[in-house]
Write an enzyme that holds these catalytic residues in place. Structure first.
Site, mmCIF file in Angstrom:
data_model
loop_
_atom_site.group_PDB
_atom_site.id
_atom_site.type_symbol
_atom_site.label_atom_id
_atom_site.label_comp_id
_atom_site.label_asym_id
_atom_site.label_seq_id
_atom_site.Cartn_x
_atom_site.Cartn_y
_atom_site.Cartn_z
ATOM 1 N N ASP A 46 0.638 -1.236 0.080
ATOM 2 C CA ASP A 46 0.077 -0.026 -0.048
ATOM 3 C C ASP A 46 0.927 1.209 0.048
ATOM 4 O OD1 ASP A 46 0.913 -0.223 2.655
ATOM 5 O OD2 ASP A 46 -1.041 0.183 3.331
ATOM 6 N N SER A 47 2.232 1.007 -0.005
ATOM 7 C CA SER A 47 3.101 2.179 -0.235
ATOM 8 C C SER A 47 2.970 2.744 -1.533
ATOM 9 C CB SER A 47 4.555 1.616 -0.280
ATOM 10 O OG SER A 47 4.794 0.611 -0.926
ATOM 11 N N ASP A 85 -1.020 -6.174 -0.409
ATOM 12 C CA ASP A 85 -1.208 -5.605 0.935
ATOM 13 C C ASP A 85 -2.826 -5.196 1.064
ATOM 14 O OD1 ASP A 85 0.110 -4.735 3.199
ATOM 15 O OD2 ASP A 85 1.268 -2.917 2.267
ATOM 16 N N LYS A 115 -1.130 -9.472 3.005
ATOM 17 C CA LYS A 115 0.056 -9.185 4.129
ATOM 18 C C LYS A 115 -1.161 -8.020 4.928
ATOM 19 C CE LYS A 115 2.945 -5.666 3.924
ATOM 20 N NZ LYS A 115 2.436 -4.741 4.972
ATOM 21 N N GLU A 117 -1.198 -5.352 8.508
ATOM 22 C CA GLU A 117 -0.247 -4.833 9.726
ATOM 23 C C GLU A 117 -0.952 -5.158 10.952
ATOM 24 O OE1 GLU A 117 0.700 -0.731 8.955
ATOM 25 O OE2 GLU A 117 1.129 -1.240 7.059
ATOM 26 N N GLU A 180 9.473 -4.179 10.358
ATOM 27 C CA GLU A 180 9.827 -2.770 9.991
ATOM 28 C C GLU A 180 10.328 -1.966 11.175
ATOM 29 O OE1 GLU A 180 7.225 -1.054 7.256
ATOM 30 O OE2 GLU A 180 8.300 0.742 7.182
#
Ligand code: KIV
Length: 263
Positions: A46-47, A85, A115, A117, A180
């Site tokens: 999602d960057s 993501d 993925k 978070e 991270e």
């Protein structure tokens, strides 16, 4: 053709102490090059909200945007494992919605895994998605979707909590975990304590693998880079030169030349 990277292949790589090379990609053209370079895992991060859409953080990225980009990458990747993501608020509200959204990455976009978070707090979601047959990569430490809660993009140093989160996501069924923005010694401890591979970004050299954002590595933008990034190429200068040369030639009437014209 080298064999396709699957989740058991990644587990075997950890066992064999072979580093896992991961990288982000967001479209067909770059994903083709990333795959051909032998990268093991491509994350459609999602960057993209920042490096593709020009936003200041990842929070506004939507499910539809992630599906659109993941489908382009999945069409390009022949060898790498493609991970989609899950964007902010696509898995936090309720478990049925989280499973449905994870399923879209597999059914509509052709990803092999998703993925998301978070640590202990999202372990029930990881369990539910995994039980639905969808592999989940966890992501702990500096989690950019919590930027406001963290008060900025801050290195996370609570070793006890990080280790507990790592154990929780593994117990919930995650096949791997991204670490991270954590000190290298904590990442080393976590990597040694887990059976699943750790993929580091700003987490030192002792993770089982490394990941970077493609645009940071290739110098495709002029934003300030975090300390943990190594910029292997600066492609903005040659790209600007090519664009300026095109523009000068069109204005001077030198492009198109006879060899570019049909008769
Ligand atoms: O969104 C992303 O690209 C990521 C990686 C940097 C791990 O989460």
């Amino acid at each position: 053709m080298t064999p396709q990277v699957t989740i058991p292949v990644l587990w075997e790589m950890k066992q064999q102490n072979q580093k896992i090379v991961a990288l982000t990609a967001y479209d067909f053209t770059f994903a083709r090059m990333v795959d051909a370079a032998g990268i093991d895992l491509i994350l459609v991060g999602d960057s993209l909200g920042m490096v593709v859409q020009g936003r200041t953080n990842t929070l506004p990225v939507t499910m539809d945007e992630m599906i659109y980009h993941t489908a382009m990458v999945a069409r390009a990747a022949e060898r790498a494992l493609v991970v989609g993501d899950m964007p902010f608020m696509s898995y936090q509200t309720d478990i049925a919605a989280a499973i449905g959204n994870a399923g879209r990455f597999i059914k509509e976009a052709g990803a092999a895994a998703v993925k998301l978070e978070g640590g202990a707090a999202v372990s029930p979601v990881i369990r539910a998605i995994t039980d639905a047959g969808i592999p989940v990569q966890a992501h702990i430490g500096l989690t950019p979707q919590s930027v406001h809660q963290m008060g900025g993009y801050r290195v996370q140093r609570d070793a006890e909590r990080l280790l507990a989160d790592a154990h929780e996501v593994q117990a919930a069924g995650a096949f791997s975990v991204v670490l991270e923005g954590i000190p290298a010694d904590i990442a080393e401890t976590i990597t040694g304590a887990l059976d699943i591979p750790t993929i580091g970004i700003g987490a030192g050299p002792d993770c089982d693998g490394q990941i970077l954002v493609l645009h940071d590595l290739l110098g495709l933008h002029d934003r300030k880079l975090p300390r943990f990034v190594k910029q292997y190429r600066d492609l903005t200068a040659p790209i600007r030169e090519g664009l300026t040369a095109y523009s000068l030639e069109v204005r001077a009437g030198r492009f198109p030349a006879p060899e570019h014209c049909y008769r």
